[in-house]
Design a protein around this motif. Structure first.
Motif, PDB file in Angstrom:
ATOM      1  N   GLN A  51      40.016  36.506 -44.611  1.00 52.03           N
ATOM      2  CA  GLN A  51      39.423  35.824 -45.755  1.00 52.03           C
ATOM      3  C   GLN A  51      37.942  35.544 -45.519  1.00 52.03           C
ATOM      4  O   GLN A  51      37.095  35.740 -46.401  1.00 52.03           O
ATOM      5  CB  GLN A  51      40.157  34.513 -46.018  1.00 52.03           C
ATOM      6  N   ALA A  52      37.616  35.092 -44.292  1.00 47.38           N
ATOM      7  CA  ALA A  52      36.221  34.782 -43.967  1.00 47.38           C
ATOM      8  C   ALA A  52      35.350  36.036 -44.039  1.00 47.38           C
ATOM      9  O   ALA A  52      34.194  35.977 -44.499  1.00 47.38           O
ATOM     10  CB  ALA A  52      36.130  34.158 -42.573  1.00 47.38           C
ATOM     11  N   HIS A 107      31.981  36.284 -46.250  1.00 41.20           N
ATOM     12  CA  HIS A 107      30.655  36.569 -45.695  1.00 41.20           C
ATOM     13  C   HIS A 107      30.071  37.838 -46.307  1.00 41.20           C
ATOM     14  O   HIS A 107      28.850  37.928 -46.527  1.00 41.20           O
ATOM     15  CB  HIS A 107      30.726  36.692 -44.176  1.00 41.20           C
ATOM     16  N   ARG A 108      30.925  38.818 -46.587  1.00 37.52           N
ATOM     17  CA  ARG A 108      30.430  40.028 -47.253  1.00 37.52           C
ATOM     18  C   ARG A 108      29.918  39.682 -48.654  1.00 37.52           C
ATOM     19  O   ARG A 108      28.850  40.156 -49.069  1.00 37.52           O
ATOM     20  CB  ARG A 108      31.544  41.074 -47.346  1.00 37.52           C
ATOM     21  N   ALA A 109      30.665  38.862 -49.373  1.00 35.12           N
ATOM     22  CA  ALA A 109      30.252  38.473 -50.728  1.00 35.12           C
ATOM     23  C   ALA A 109      28.924  37.709 -50.692  1.00 35.12           C
ATOM     24  O   ALA A 109      28.087  37.862 -51.598  1.00 35.12           O
ATOM     25  CB  ALA A 109      31.339  37.611 -51.368  1.00 35.12           C
ATOM     26  N   ALA A 110      28.737  36.902 -49.649  1.00 36.29           N
ATOM     27  CA  ALA A 110      27.497  36.122 -49.519  1.00 36.29           C
ATOM     28  C   ALA A 110      26.370  36.936 -48.889  1.00 36.29           C
ATOM     29  O   ALA A 110      25.242  36.441 -48.776  1.00 36.29           O
ATOM     30  CB  ALA A 110      27.755  34.874 -48.689  1.00 36.29           C
ATOM     31  N   THR A 163      35.883  30.410 -41.189  1.00 35.95           N
ATOM     32  CA  THR A 163      35.672  31.079 -39.891  1.00 35.95           C
ATOM     33  C   THR A 163      36.068  30.179 -38.732  1.00 35.95           C
ATOM     34  O   THR A 163      36.821  30.583 -37.826  1.00 35.95           O
ATOM     35  CB  THR A 163      34.193  31.488 -39.739  1.00 35.95           C
ATOM     36  N   TYR A 164      35.563  28.949 -38.725  1.00 33.70           N
ATOM     37  CA  TYR A 164      35.844  28.046 -37.617  1.00 33.70           C
ATOM     38  C   TYR A 164      37.298  27.555 -37.648  1.00 33.70           C
ATOM     39  O   TYR A 164      37.879  27.276 -36.581  1.00 33.70           O
ATOM     40  CB  TYR A 164      34.869  26.871 -37.639  1.00 33.70           C
ATOM     41  N   VAL A 174      30.176  37.549 -36.532  1.00 35.60           N
ATOM     42  CA  VAL A 174      31.050  36.640 -35.787  1.00 35.60           C
ATOM     43  C   VAL A 174      32.513  36.956 -36.089  1.00 35.60           C
ATOM     44  O   VAL A 174      33.356  37.072 -35.186  1.00 35.60           O
ATOM     45  CB  VAL A 174      30.734  35.170 -36.133  1.00 35.60           C
ATOM     46  N   VAL A 175      32.832  37.118 -37.369  1.00 30.45           N
ATOM     47  CA  VAL A 175      34.222  37.351 -37.767  1.00 30.45           C
ATOM     48  C   VAL A 175      34.707  38.712 -37.306  1.00 30.45           C
ATOM     49  O   VAL A 175      35.847  38.845 -36.812  1.00 30.45           O
ATOM     50  CB  VAL A 175      34.350  37.215 -39.297  1.00 30.45           C
ATOM     51  N   LEU A 176      33.889  39.751 -37.424  1.00 27.39           N
ATOM     52  CA  LEU A 176      34.306  41.087 -36.991  1.00 27.39           C
ATOM     53  C   LEU A 176      34.612  41.110 -35.497  1.00 27.39           C
ATOM     54  O   LEU A 176      35.579  41.754 -35.064  1.00 27.39           O
ATOM     55  CB  LEU A 176      33.215  42.108 -37.328  1.00 27.39           C
TER      56      LEU A 176
END
Length: 789
Positions: free
Chosen positions: A528-529, A533-536, A507-508, A544-546
């Motif tokens: 990819q992030a 995050h969905r998997a986790a 992400t960063y 944050v990613v969206l």
């Protein structure tokens, strides 16, 4: 000690001492005590030692003496050490000899005062509290024309009493703080009462001393370091006989040694700051003294939960803490404060805290208490991280903001104490959003730098800390260090199988790419992030990613995907009742609406986001919303408004210490819109509007952006002859004050009574927050210059 041995003073008429030094400030306090005295038989001025209770009471008594033809008397009790001397001292002060009658002295005293309108000022009642309370209650029940003004570090506690808690003198705003914590939004502050007191007393011991641009900031720092306590300020000013103001400030770390040279004519406890606080310490019970020592490990303030967890045990039962706090408040040791964000909190003045800290160090308990203090705030930080995505996020964040001084103290101890650096580093990492949302981005990076240097163990704590520190570096557009920290974090996470850490590294890393203008790379990493995050099942990382995907898709012209990403983020946040990340989603969707030409929707979304981000004091986030609102104003051809918003934004990005922070990829929109505004208005008009925006306080800027209030307040500016926030009559009187007219001359010019003119001037000073007529004149002159420019 006999009553007759009480300290002799030079007295004027009505039994009051003659003022030999100027009375500085306290205009509002004097007015309030006078008002209370007109309504109540007993008024007690309470406050910490050295705060100026006696001077205030004496000034009030001088002001109201004509209302008491029977006499006004100051009875000084500080030197009495036997309870039975209280009645005798009062009687002898007002001219009654207890030796001429075999009757009880109090009966003779009442007989002497009956039918007379009298004011008695009982000074320093705290060490004889019960005796004073009984006497006062007896007198006011028997004498309806009697008024009593008492001073005490603790209220008398009788039914007829009103209390006025006297605080320290107002201080100038420190240069490091402003409307919401940024030095770039600090308002110019006129000399405070504390600074004026220092200057006046300094001139008395050092003829020719004046406040100048060279020494003003140092004097203000001295007054702030001394909490605005008049006694401490006067003792510091005396030191100018031998030291410069810079040397006085340097030596205030040991303020009890420095501040030891008061007037030889003063009571012993008023000659040194330590003696004054010793007096309060002696009034406390053993348990109160123990709690006072222990709460000295806190900085800035504390709440009940913190005191119970950190200070109970080893002599203090947890269930007794509340009563002990109440006792310290009653004795003016602890200050009770009610905060809108954090509820009831308590505070020690720094001088009172320093005294208790010395006592704590002597007890041998200091390090154990510092550890307990650190552990408490470590748990608070972990709780804040756990509540990061949900309905409690904003409240938790705002309450944590109140604890900033305590957080600093906890981290300082962790990094100073051998073997505790890793705990401090973990705590700093849990506080990532605390550093991110406020004005502490730079401070957060400094704590990370320190912790990472002290603890090099390549474990999960270091991996998380490196990733968190990298985000703060991205916010400040410091991409090279950010990339290096992410590379190390990723390597540790890969080796240890820390998939959740790897998701944030990705992400960063996408943010670094976005900041560098590598949009395609950023898109790939964000996608990819999002999968990681969905998997986790991590809603924080996914939100944050969206929000960033919404921006990236929009920059690539993929409007359907941009809208879908933003809407998915909104839905995710609403499912968890999360507001902060939702505000960022609305910011991204507002930008997309602006790009698509839906200016109304862009404005609605950005203003909604701005309200939330403003509540959190999230300057980087608020800056992006302000940007889009400025661009929308350009699209609506509201160029004057846009130029002012660009002026605000210039200061915003200076405060964040990066141009558009982590959203530098949007800079081209800013540049294009600013160029269009300059072309539309012309250089002169653009610069004037830009300057007006840059001069707004942060609160004014937010209200202006939300269209809640114009900086000129046109609803009042249109009224001829009116100067906001004054009424038309007050504006007229302000003009005459600025011309140098006296109250009598103003009354004659306007055909009103002098008392009415004085009342108007009092209201003007209250509304403007000023202390003197010269400040009114300076304010009016400043308005004239602004209008001319």
């Amino acid at each position: 000690m006999a009553a007759g041995s009480a300290r002799a003073v030079k007295r004027g008429q009505n039994g009051l001492p003659v003022e030999v030094t100027g009375f500085v400030g306290r205009r509002h306090e004097v007015a309030e005590v006078k008002r209370m005295l007109s309504m109540s038989h007993v008024v007690t001025v309470t406050g910490v030692g050295g705060v100026g209770k006696t001077r205030l009471a004496t000034r009030v008594a001088l002001d109201v003496r004509r209302a008491f033809p029977g006499g006004v008397w100051l009875i000084e009790l500080a030197t009495l050490d036997r309870p039975e001397l209280v009645v005798q001292t009062v009687a002898e002060t007002v001219g009654v000899s207890s030796r001429v009658s075999s009757r009880p002295t109090v009966e003779v005293l009442i007989e002497h005062l009956v039918g007379r309108s009298v004011l008695l000022v009982l000074d320093n009642c705290e060490h004889l509290l019960a005796e004073c309370a009984v006497l006062v209650d007896t007198l006011v029940r028997a004498l309806p024309d009697l008024r009593i003004l008492a001073t005490s570090r603790q209220a008398l506690g009788i039914g007829s009493e009103q209390t006025f808690d006297l605080g320290p003198l107002p201080l100038p705003l420190p240069p490091s703080t402003g409307a919401v914590g940024s030095p770039l939004f600090a308002e110019p502050v006129d000399e405070s009462d504390a600074v004026r007191l220092f200057a006046e007393r300094a001139a008395a011991v050092l003829p020719g001393f004046q406040l100048t641009e060279a020494n003003r900031e140092t004097v203000a720092a001295i007054c702030a370091r001394l909490d605005g306590l008049p006694l401490a300020i006067e003792l510091a000013a005396v030191r100018l006989r031998a030291l410069s103001v810079e040397q006085v400030l340097e030596r205030l770390d040991d303020c009890f040694r420095l501040l030891t040279s008061g007037s030889r004519a003063a009571q012993t406890r008023q000659r040194t700051l330590r003696a004054s606080i010793d007096w309060s310490y002696d009034l406390c019970t053993e348990a109160e003294r123990l709690l006072w020592q222990r709460v000295s490990v806190f900085r800035g303030g504390l709440d009940l939960e913190a005191v119970e967890e950190v200070c109970s045990g080893d002599g203090i039962a947890r269930e007794d803490v509340l009563d002990l706090i109440s006792g310290l408040i009653e004795k003016s040791v602890l200050i009770r404060e009610e905060r809108q964000r954090a509820g009831v909190r308590y505070r020690l003045l720094d001088t009172i805290r320093a005294y208790a800290a010395e006592r704590l160090a002597e007890s041998g308990e200091e390090n154990a208490l510092r550890r307990r203090h650190r552990d408490h705030f470590r748990r608070r930080a972990a709780r804040a991280r756990a509540e990061l995505f949900g309905p409690d996020h904003i409240v938790t964040s705002l309450r944590l903001r109140e604890e900033q001084p305590n957080i600093r103290a906890a981290l300082e101890w962790s990094f100073d104490e051998p073997g505790e650096a890793r705990v401090g580093l973990e705590m700093a990492t849990d506080l990532l959003y605390h550093w991110r949302a406020g004005y502490q981005v730079g401070e957060g990076r400094r704590w990370f730098d320190r912790g990472l240097a002290l603890d090099s163990e390549p474990g999960e704590v270091r991996a998380r800390a490196l990733a968190a520190a990298a985000w703060l570096a991205v916010i400040q557009a410091d991409y090279e260090p950010a990339a290096a920290m992410l590379a190390e974090s990723g390597a540790i996470a890969e080796r240890l199988g820390l998939k959740h850490v790897l998701a944030y590294v990705t992400t960063y890393s996408a943010m670094v790419a976005m900041g560098r203008g590598e949009i395609d790379q950023a898109l790939r990493l964000y996608q990819q992030a999002a999968d990681d995050h969905r998997a986790a099942r991590d809603p924080v990382g996914l939100a944050v990613v969206l929000n960033r995907l919404c921006l990236v898709y929009g920059l690539r012209g993929d409007d359907d995907r941009a809208t879908a990403a933003g809407q998915e983020s909104v839905a995710l946040c609403e499912e968890h009742r999360e507001q902060w990340h939702r505000a960022y989603a609305m910011t991204a969707l507002g930008l997309e609406a602006w790009r698509l030409g839906d200016l109304r929707q862009a404005t609605v979304r950005e203003q909604e986001a701005l309200r939330c981000l403003d509540r959190l004091d999230d300057l980087p986030g608020a800056g992006i919303s302000l940007e889009v609102l400025a661009w929308t104003a350009v699209s609506e051809k509201q160029f004057e408004r846009a130029a002012r918003l660009f002026g605000v934004l210039d200061r915003v990005w200076q405060a964040v210490d990066a141009s558009m922070s982590e959203f530098g990829c949007l800079r081209r929109y800013h540049d294009e819109c600013e160029a269009l505004t300059l072309e539309a208005l012309g250089e002169t008009a653009f610069r004037a509007a830009f300057k007006r925006g840059a001069k707004m306080s942060y609160g004014e800027a937010i209200r202006y952006a939300l269209k809640e209030e114009s900086p000129e307040r046109p609803e009042t500016a249109a009224v001829p002859g009116r100067l906001w926030p004054l009424t038309r009559r007050e504006s007229e009187i302000a003009e005459l004050v600025a011309q140098g007219l006296s109250n009598k001359d103003i009354a004659a010019a306007l055909v009103i009574s002098q008392r009415t003119a004085e009342g108007h001037i009092e209201h003007i000073l209250d509304k403007l927050g000023f202390n003197s007529r010269t400040q009114i004149a300076a304010w009016l002159s400043g308005r004239t210059r602004d209008e001319a420019s």
